[in-house]
Design a protein around this motif. Structure first.
Motif, PDB file in Angstrom:
ATOM      1  N   ALA A  80      20.333 -64.899  -8.879  1.00  0.00           N
ATOM      2  CA  ALA A  80      19.148 -65.864  -8.550  1.00  0.00           C
ATOM      3  C   ALA A  80      19.749 -66.839  -9.257  1.00  0.00           C
ATOM      4  O   ALA A  80      20.185 -67.268 -10.302  1.00  0.00           O
ATOM      5  CB  ALA A  80      17.792 -65.397  -9.153  1.00  0.00           C
ATOM      6  N   ARG A  84      18.514 -71.347  -9.822  1.00  0.00           N
ATOM      7  CA  ARG A  84      17.129 -72.249  -9.962  1.00  0.00           C
ATOM      8  C   ARG A  84      16.823 -73.098  -8.552  1.00  0.00           C
ATOM      9  O   ARG A  84      15.945 -73.524  -8.585  1.00  0.00           O
ATOM     10  CB  ARG A  84      17.472 -73.214 -11.215  1.00  0.00           C
ATOM     11  CG  ARG A  84      17.531 -72.533 -12.459  1.00  0.00           C
ATOM     12  CD  ARG A  84      17.219 -73.511 -13.752  1.00  0.00           C
ATOM     13  NE  ARG A  84      17.374 -72.482 -15.098  1.00  0.00           N
ATOM     14  CZ  ARG A  84      16.213 -71.857 -15.134  1.00  0.00           C
ATOM     15  NH1 ARG A  84      15.130 -71.699 -14.556  1.00  0.00           N
ATOM     16  NH2 ARG A  84      16.603 -71.037 -16.471  1.00  0.00           N
ATOM     17  N   ALA A 144      16.905 -72.920  -4.255  1.00  0.00           N
ATOM     18  CA  ALA A 144      17.232 -72.243  -2.967  1.00  0.00           C
ATOM     19  C   ALA A 144      18.379 -72.721  -2.334  1.00  0.00           C
ATOM     20  O   ALA A 144      18.927 -73.852  -2.310  1.00  0.00           O
ATOM     21  CB  ALA A 144      15.967 -72.554  -2.090  1.00  0.00           C
ATOM     22  N   ASP A 171      20.757 -71.264   0.802  1.00  0.00           N
ATOM     23  CA  ASP A 171      20.969 -70.271   1.923  1.00  0.00           C
ATOM     24  C   ASP A 171      22.577 -70.075   2.269  1.00  0.00           C
ATOM     25  O   ASP A 171      23.126 -69.195   3.107  1.00  0.00           O
ATOM     26  CB  ASP A 171      20.355 -70.666   3.265  1.00  0.00           C
ATOM     27  CG  ASP A 171      18.785 -70.536   3.227  1.00  0.00           C
ATOM     28  OD1 ASP A 171      18.527 -69.689   2.266  1.00  0.00           O
ATOM     29  OD2 ASP A 171      18.236 -71.162   3.667  1.00  0.00           O
ATOM     30  N   GLN A 225      12.979 -61.069  -7.463  1.00  0.00           N
ATOM     31  CA  GLN A 225      12.066 -60.943  -6.461  1.00  0.00           C
ATOM     32  C   GLN A 225      10.900 -61.830  -6.896  1.00  0.00           C
ATOM     33  O   GLN A 225      10.068 -62.601  -6.376  1.00  0.00           O
ATOM     34  CB  GLN A 225      11.753 -59.799  -5.529  1.00  0.00           C
ATOM     35  CG  GLN A 225      12.869 -59.551  -4.674  1.00  0.00           C
ATOM     36  CD  GLN A 225      14.226 -58.781  -5.159  1.00  0.00           C
ATOM     37  OE1 GLN A 225      14.161 -58.441  -6.388  1.00  0.00           O
ATOM     38  NE2 GLN A 225      15.175 -58.602  -4.523  1.00  0.00           N
ATOM     39  N   GLU A 241      11.206 -65.287  -7.459  1.00  0.00           N
ATOM     40  CA  GLU A 241      10.874 -66.162  -6.095  1.00  0.00           C
ATOM     41  C   GLU A 241       9.451 -66.319  -6.077  1.00  0.00           C
ATOM     42  O   GLU A 241       9.045 -67.597  -5.703  1.00  0.00           O
ATOM     43  CB  GLU A 241      11.580 -65.668  -4.933  1.00  0.00           C
ATOM     44  CG  GLU A 241      13.127 -65.639  -4.939  1.00  0.00           C
ATOM     45  CD  GLU A 241      13.805 -65.160  -3.513  1.00  0.00           C
ATOM     46  OE1 GLU A 241      12.870 -64.538  -2.932  1.00  0.00           O
ATOM     47  OE2 GLU A 241      14.863 -65.783  -3.089  1.00  0.00           O
ATOM     48  N   GLN A 242       8.792 -65.215  -6.056  1.00  0.00           N
ATOM     49  CA  GLN A 242       7.231 -65.340  -5.898  1.00  0.00           C
ATOM     50  C   GLN A 242       6.580 -66.527  -6.564  1.00  0.00           C
ATOM     51  O   GLN A 242       5.720 -66.971  -6.394  1.00  0.00           O
ATOM     52  CB  GLN A 242       6.640 -64.206  -6.109  1.00  0.00           C
ATOM     53  CG  GLN A 242       5.180 -64.048  -6.014  1.00  0.00           C
ATOM     54  CD  GLN A 242       4.832 -63.710  -4.521  1.00  0.00           C
ATOM     55  OE1 GLN A 242       5.631 -63.782  -3.633  1.00  0.00           O
ATOM     56  NE2 GLN A 242       3.376 -63.713  -4.155  1.00  0.00           N
ATOM     57  N   GLY A 271       8.208 -69.186  -8.062  1.00  0.00           N
ATOM     58  CA  GLY A 271       8.801 -70.354  -7.772  1.00  0.00           C
ATOM     59  C   GLY A 271       9.660 -70.652  -9.041  1.00  0.00           C
ATOM     60  O   GLY A 271      10.008 -71.888  -9.348  1.00  0.00           O
ATOM     61  N   TYR A 305      15.480 -68.378  -7.207  1.00  0.00           N
ATOM     62  CA  TYR A 305      15.899 -67.935  -5.727  1.00  0.00           C
ATOM     63  C   TYR A 305      17.056 -66.908  -5.577  1.00  0.00           C
ATOM     64  O   TYR A 305      18.018 -67.491  -6.011  1.00  0.00           O
ATOM     65  CB  TYR A 305      16.024 -68.998  -4.797  1.00  0.00           C
ATOM     66  CG  TYR A 305      14.922 -70.005  -4.777  1.00  0.00           C
ATOM     67  CD1 TYR A 305      13.867 -70.118  -4.087  1.00  0.00           C
ATOM     68  CD2 TYR A 305      14.889 -71.149  -5.877  1.00  0.00           C
ATOM     69  CE1 TYR A 305      12.780 -70.940  -4.161  1.00  0.00           C
ATOM     70  CE2 TYR A 305      13.736 -71.964  -5.947  1.00  0.00           C
ATOM     71  CZ  TYR A 305      12.787 -71.987  -5.121  1.00  0.00           C
ATOM     72  OH  TYR A 305      11.688 -72.696  -5.325  1.00  0.00           O
ATOM     73  N   VAL A 306      16.844 -65.863  -4.952  1.00  0.00           N
ATOM     74  CA  VAL A 306      17.925 -65.063  -4.894  1.00  0.00           C
ATOM     75  C   VAL A 306      19.147 -65.593  -3.762  1.00  0.00           C
ATOM     76  O   VAL A 306      18.677 -65.767  -2.675  1.00  0.00           O
ATOM     77  CB  VAL A 306      17.552 -63.619  -4.181  1.00  0.00           C
ATOM     78  CG1 VAL A 306      18.541 -62.542  -3.993  1.00  0.00           C
ATOM     79  CG2 VAL A 306      16.531 -62.845  -5.367  1.00  0.00           C
ATOM     80  N   ASN A 328       8.949 -56.778  -0.735  1.00  0.00           N
ATOM     81  CA  ASN A 328      10.016 -57.556  -0.466  1.00  0.00           C
ATOM     82  C   ASN A 328      11.271 -56.605  -1.073  1.00  0.00           C
ATOM     83  O   ASN A 328      12.592 -56.611  -0.605  1.00  0.00           O
ATOM     84  CB  ASN A 328      10.056 -58.715  -0.868  1.00  0.00           C
ATOM     85  CG  ASN A 328       8.901 -59.571  -0.100  1.00  0.00           C
ATOM     86  OD1 ASN A 328       8.551 -59.273   1.089  1.00  0.00           O
ATOM     87  ND2 ASN A 328       8.579 -60.709  -0.468  1.00  0.00           N
TER      88      ASN A 328
END
Length: 294
Positions: free
Chosen positions: A91, A93, A95, A97, A166, A169-170, A172, A175-176, A244
């Motif tokens: 993960a 810090r 996001a 993609d 996860q 992520e929830q 904030g 981010y994986v 998730n």
């Protein structure tokens, strides 16, 4: 109803096939009442199996290598797989993609230093062409301490098993961005183990009937329904996070309908541990792995 005592080396949604064997009523259907508890430093898996306080345990095939390296015979053997892939994630810090592993170079990474997760992480770096000396690997201690360190602002990336990343992520916080399982591929990762003597009992055969049904069930059932059944095991984890996490493990191919540990996955494990210089020779599969009771 007969009691069956089950111990877990680690407690995680990653081990849902075993947990659902209990929570889904598969053992009760076979006339078994389960007592489940995680191991502690004072109450370990090997000691509990040997003194009879546990009948079987969630562990890893690689736990047998230390005895085999000493030339000893294994009285505790692995008879069924739980996962055929690493269940850890990276993960960040931020996001991302389009994450590439080379982005770790020059960065600080909180890494779980337990023997198998660490070996897998190093092998993943190797497969991605990264020299581990090019990154700063930090040992913050236990899984809870790793999580707290990242939440408190330490490091750029964190290496964790679900559902910890996860939950980040929830919240904030992180981010994986990558899966170690995708980077490493199929491997004999986590398993069920027991003493050879217990595997000859009727209880072992009955347990396997229940476990086989559960292995198929976790593949056929929606992640949301599985999370509802397992939420009692994870009281501190948000239900959507648990959903998730389970969904991610289903898609990764960690769980399979056939619980037998395959030769290919075992040989891949040997390759990874040889690369890490943890074993001096490639031990025969039969020295620590047996077929599931029928």
């Amino acid at each position: 109803m007969n009691k069956i005592n089950i111990m877990a080396l680690r407690h995680s949604a990653f081990y849902s096939p075993l947990l659902i064997t209990i929570a889904g009523g598969f053992l009760k259907k076979q006339g078994l009442e389960a007592c489940y508890e995680p191991a502690t430093p004072e109450k370990t898996v090997p000691d509990s199996l040997r003194n009879g306080s546990a009948h079987l345990a969630q562990s890893a095939v690689a736990t047998s290598f230390s005895e085999l390296e000493k030339g000893k015979q294994c009285d505790i053997v692995h008879f069924a797989k739980i996962n055929e892939r690493d269940g850890f994630f990276l993960a960040s810090r931020n996001a991302n993609d389009s994450f590439q592993w080379q982005e770790l170079i020059g960065k600080e990474v909180l890494v779980d230093h337990f023997f198998q997760p660490m070996a897998m992480f190093r092998y993943a770096l190797h497969k991605q062409g990264i020299d581990e000396q090019e990154i700063t690997i930090i040992d913050a201690g236990s899984v809870e301490q790793i999580d707290l360190a990242f939440r408190n602002g330490q490091a750029d990336f964190v290496h964790q098993q679900g559902p910890f990343p996860q939950q980040l992520e929830q919240d904030g916080v992180g981010y994986v961005v990558a899966s170690i399982g995708d980077a490493v591929g199929p491997v004999a990762f986590s398993s069920l183990c027991a003493r050879r003597e217990w595997l000859k009992t009727d209880a072992a055969k009955v347990f396997m009937q229940a476990y086989r049904e559960a292995c198929q069930y976790v593949l056929d059932t929606s992640a949301s329904e599985l999370a509802q059944q397992l939420k009692g095991y994870f009281p501190k984890i948000d239900l959507q996070v648990l959903t998730n996490t389970i969904g991610t493990y289903q898609k990764l191919g960690c769980w399979t309908p056939d619980p037998a540990i395959t030769k290919e996955s075992y040989e891949n494990l040997l390759e990874i541990f040889s690369y890490n210089n943890i074993i001096s020779r490639k031990h025969e599969m039969g020295s620590c792995v047996v077929d599931p009771p029928e």
